[in-house]
Structure formats: structure tokens, C-alpha cells
Write an enzyme that holds these catalytic residues in place. Sequence first.
Site, PDB file in Angstrom:
ATOM      1  CB  THR A  86      60.369  20.215  24.290  1.00  7.25           C
ATOM      2  OG1 THR A  86      59.516  18.894  24.265  1.00  7.25           O
ATOM      3  CG2 THR A  86      61.910  19.921  24.342  1.00  7.25           C
ATOM      4  CG  LEU A 153      56.506   6.524  26.516  1.00  7.15           C
ATOM      5  CD1 LEU A 153      55.405   7.348  27.276  1.00  7.15           C
ATOM      6  CD2 LEU A 153      57.598   6.073  27.513  1.00  7.15           C
ATOM      7  CG  PHE A 252      45.605   7.264  16.768  1.00  5.51           C
ATOM      8  CD1 PHE A 252      46.008   6.124  16.986  1.00  5.51           C
ATOM      9  CD2 PHE A 252      45.611   8.537  17.409  1.00  5.51           C
ATOM     10  CE1 PHE A 252      46.734   6.167  18.262  1.00  5.51           C
ATOM     11  CE2 PHE A 252      46.510   8.501  18.528  1.00  5.51           C
ATOM     12  CZ  PHE A 252      47.100   7.366  18.915  1.00  5.51           C
ATOM     13  CG  HIS A 254      38.158   5.205  18.703  1.00  2.00           C
ATOM     14  ND1 HIS A 254      37.310   4.506  18.542  1.00  2.00           N
ATOM     15  CD2 HIS A 254      39.382   4.678  18.805  1.00  2.00           C
ATOM     16  CE1 HIS A 254      37.797   3.165  18.434  1.00  2.00           C
ATOM     17  NE2 HIS A 254      39.062   3.162  18.666  1.00  2.00           N
ATOM     18  N   GLY A 260      44.081  15.995  22.870  1.00  2.00           N
ATOM     19  CA  GLY A 260      44.736  16.910  23.683  1.00  2.00           C
ATOM     20  C   GLY A 260      46.194  16.210  24.133  1.00  2.00           C
ATOM     21  CB  CYS A 263      52.630  14.489  22.772  1.00  2.69           C
ATOM     22  SG  CYS A 263      53.766  13.749  24.046  1.00  2.69           S
ATOM     23  CE  LYS A 266      55.669  18.606  24.227  1.00  2.00           C
ATOM     24  NZ  LYS A 266      56.457  18.279  23.194  1.00  2.00           N
ATOM     25  NE  ARG A 331      52.284  17.352  30.673  1.00  2.00           N
ATOM     26  CZ  ARG A 331      53.465  16.695  30.546  1.00  2.00           C
ATOM     27  NH1 ARG A 331      54.352  17.487  30.354  1.00  2.00           N
ATOM     28  NH2 ARG A 331      53.433  15.395  30.703  1.00  2.00           N
TER      29      ARG A 331
END
Length: 440
Positions: A86, A153, A252, A254, A260, A263, A266, A331
Amino acid sequence: MKITMIGSGYVGLVSGVCLAEYGHDIVCMDKDVAKIEGLRAGKMPIFEPGLEEMVRDNVKAGRLTFSTDMADCVPDSEVVFIGVGTPTNKETGHADLKYVYAVAEEIARHVKDFTVVVTKSTVPVGTGDEVERIIARTNPKADVAVVSNPEFLREGAAIKDFMIPNRIVVGLEDQRARPVMTEVYRPLFINQAPLMITTRRTSELIKYAANAFLAMKITYINEMADLCEAVGANVQEVARGIGLDNRIGTKFLHAGPGYGGSCFPKDTLALVKTAQDYDAPTQLVEATVAVNEARKAKMATKVIKAAGGSVAGKTITVLGLTFKPETDDMRDSPAIVIIEELVKAGATIRGYDPEGMENARAVLPPITYCDGPYQAAEGADAVVIVTEWNEFRALDLKRIKVAVKTPLLVDLRNIYRRDEVARHGFRYICVGRPGEEITA
Ligand SMILES: NC(=O)c1ccc[n+]([C@@H]2O[C@H](COP(=O)([O-])OP(=O)(O)OC[C@H]3O[C@@H](n4cnc5c(N)ncnc54)[C@H](O)[C@@H]3O)[C@@H](O)[C@H]2O)c1
């Protein structure tokens, strides 16, 4: 249970093989013929630790097969998962749902008896309603219950996350789906994973709210890192000092080059768009998106500044290209913007990544790909660590020093101690730990 997983990428393949591991009878279906042929030959389309062995074992046990044709698997399945991409619609910023809708239409043509159709892809609120409408329109006789079951995940730890999840979220409207979904996940909540059953729209929103929150947490500590640099404080200690408060938590926090991956970028953008569409804007998420976007280019500026104000004609070594370690996923990797900006400023890039170089070639401007960190460092005016692969945590700095032209290490992941790097004669620049301009 007989289950079809449509889309055999990072999420579909991992989810499929994990459900097979628990004893279900799984077909991983994908329209990408090369991917399916490769899987049949034992070749993994992605790098994910532990995946290859688990696929091999489950294929051998007869619980996992692969197909390119829904006619082979959907009619016999009690549950059909949708795990296709998506991506961002580049024109509008919304999630592009064309793959999900195309799959819904095709499922409708192949279902036989009562089937639970589960959206595992990350989809905006209301997508389940539309999937239901598409199926009814395509095949009015189709007897389906459309369920939302977002996946949480993380690439790099995907198998563990799927097997031992913090929670399983299921959103449903048709109560016939409840015992079916409970049965799908029974082996997991025997391991005490909480199964949360809610409405479909709530479930769809939970996924975006979770990702946006995590993205915000990263962005927050990144802003604190900038402030640390300005005021002379240490962001790692600030992170520890706040993270030990268990209302905040240490994860989370750091500081680095910005988030990037496939997930967060976007999903934050799609959430912003949904909120705007419903006239309930999420200003915190809007700010997160903008701050993170600007940060990647800012990191290139940091490198240029560290190199004395210009990189024109200079050689810059970039270690780590993927958006995080233990994946080959490029990505929206921060490395893309950083390298583009450095190239624009006249630098020549020598890059190395343990798993991401094949995918990198498709998205990066021309750079020299090297065989390892030491080869990459040859003749460098600066070595920049962009992704914290384990391989880069204990570099032989003596060897790097011999290879480089100028001993300058820019550590965008804060994985080194300043005194240790300085001892080897490097100038050391990192994130949110000022005073780093130590010259041995
Ligand atoms: N990658 C992650 O870490 C992660 C984590 C949680 C959720 N998600 C979500 O899961 C979804 C899938 O992500 P991904 O990273 O696995 O994507 P991916 O690009 O790796 O895989 C998607 C797969 O779907 C296949 N596909 C597309 N159209 C198809 C069709 N009509 N029929 C059959 N197969 C088709 C593609 O060929 C591809 O192999 C996304 O919505 C993503 O946001 C991803």
C-alpha cells in the site's frame, strides 16, 4: 486450517511461513512469477534472518506451498489474507489502494464457500468497507466476512515479532469471523499474546496510530539531539534519563538521521491525509512528517560541514545503505537523500552495505559499491556511518585509518565512543553529543 496469503513480500511471506510453522496449511500466492519460482527453488526474495530455514522446513513438512494463481488456492481456503503493498500515491500522499482493490476483486471471483477475507496490509480507515463492497459487486453470491488484522512485525526481527507478538489486533463486523480468527491465532495466544477484538475501523486506525506514535517518538528525540548540540548536553543521556520513566520507555529514543523504511514515512503521510479528509487534522503527525523530511538533507549538510564546508571533488565513504540493519529494504532509506545531496554537492561516494547493495543500485545515483568497509574507506575524505549494522560497531579503526585520506568519522547512529575514536587519530562527529570535535 487452509489459508491463502496473497502477496508474498516482507509481510506475506513471513506471516505465511509462521502460520505454517504453527501447523496451518498455507499457500503463499503472488503475481510475481519470478518471486514464486524462486521460492519454489528455495531462493528467498528478501533478506530476513531465519526465514530461509523456516521456509525450507515448512515446505519439506508439506505445510507451505507457493502459487501464482488464485484459482489454485482461494476456492479451498477458509481464510484469505491480503498482504500486498500500500505505497504512497505520489500525487496525493494518500495510501495507494489499487493493489488491495485488485486483489479483492479477484478473490470475489474465486471464493466458493463461506470465506474470511483478512486485510493484513496497512490500509486507511474505511478500506474494509470498500473491500466488502467490491466483493459484493463483483460476485453477489460470494459469502465472505471482511476482517482487519494489521501486522506489527519489524523487518530484521520479523519472525520473532510474528511468533511472539505484543498483541494481535482483529477488527470485525460479521461475528462469524470471530471463531475463525481465534482459531487462526490460537497457537499464538497459547503463548499469552493478547488477542484484541474490536471493530474494523478501530483496528484499521490502531495500526496508523501506532506507527505515527513511534515515528513521533523518534522525531522527538532527534529534535532533542539538535537542542543538545546547541546547548551542550548529551542526547544519549537525555534519552536514558527520560526513558527510564516507564511512562515513556527507552525504546525508539535513539537519535539519528531520521526514520525511513517501508512503513513510517508512508503511514504517517497517509494518516495525515485521512485526518485532513475527515476534517480532524493531526497537527503533531503533520509536524513529525515535516521535521523528519527535513532531517535527512540536514544530515548531508552535517557531513559537508564536518568535511570543512565543501565536499566538491572529495570522496565520501557511506557505511550502511538500508533504512535499518538486518534487512535489505531500501525503501525511503535516509541514505538515499543523504547520498543524493552529497553527490549534488560534488562528492564521489564509495558505499557498502552487508545486504542492501542489490536493492540500492535501483534507487541511488551512481556510486562505487565496495566489498567491505575497509575497501570502501580507501582514499576517503570522510567515513559516514548511516546504518548501524553490527559489522560497523567494531570496525578495526587502525585499518580504516590506513585506508582513508583524511581521518574523519561521522557517526550518524552514535555507535562509537568519542575517546575511543579519537585515540585512533580521527576527528569524530556524531548526533546530539557535542564536544565531539576532538582531534587526537
Ligand atoms: N514491511 C514491513 O515491515 C511491514 C510491517 C507491517 C505492515 N506492513 C504492511 O504490509 C503490506 C505489505 O508490505 P510488504 O513490505 O510486505 O510489501 P512487499 O512489496 O514486500 O510485498 C507485496 C507483495 O504483493 C505482491 N502483489 C501485488 N499485487 C498482487 C496481486 N494482485 N496478487 C498477488 N500478489 C500481489 C507483490 O508482487 C509483492 O510481492 C503493506 O501494506 C505494508 O504497509 C509492512
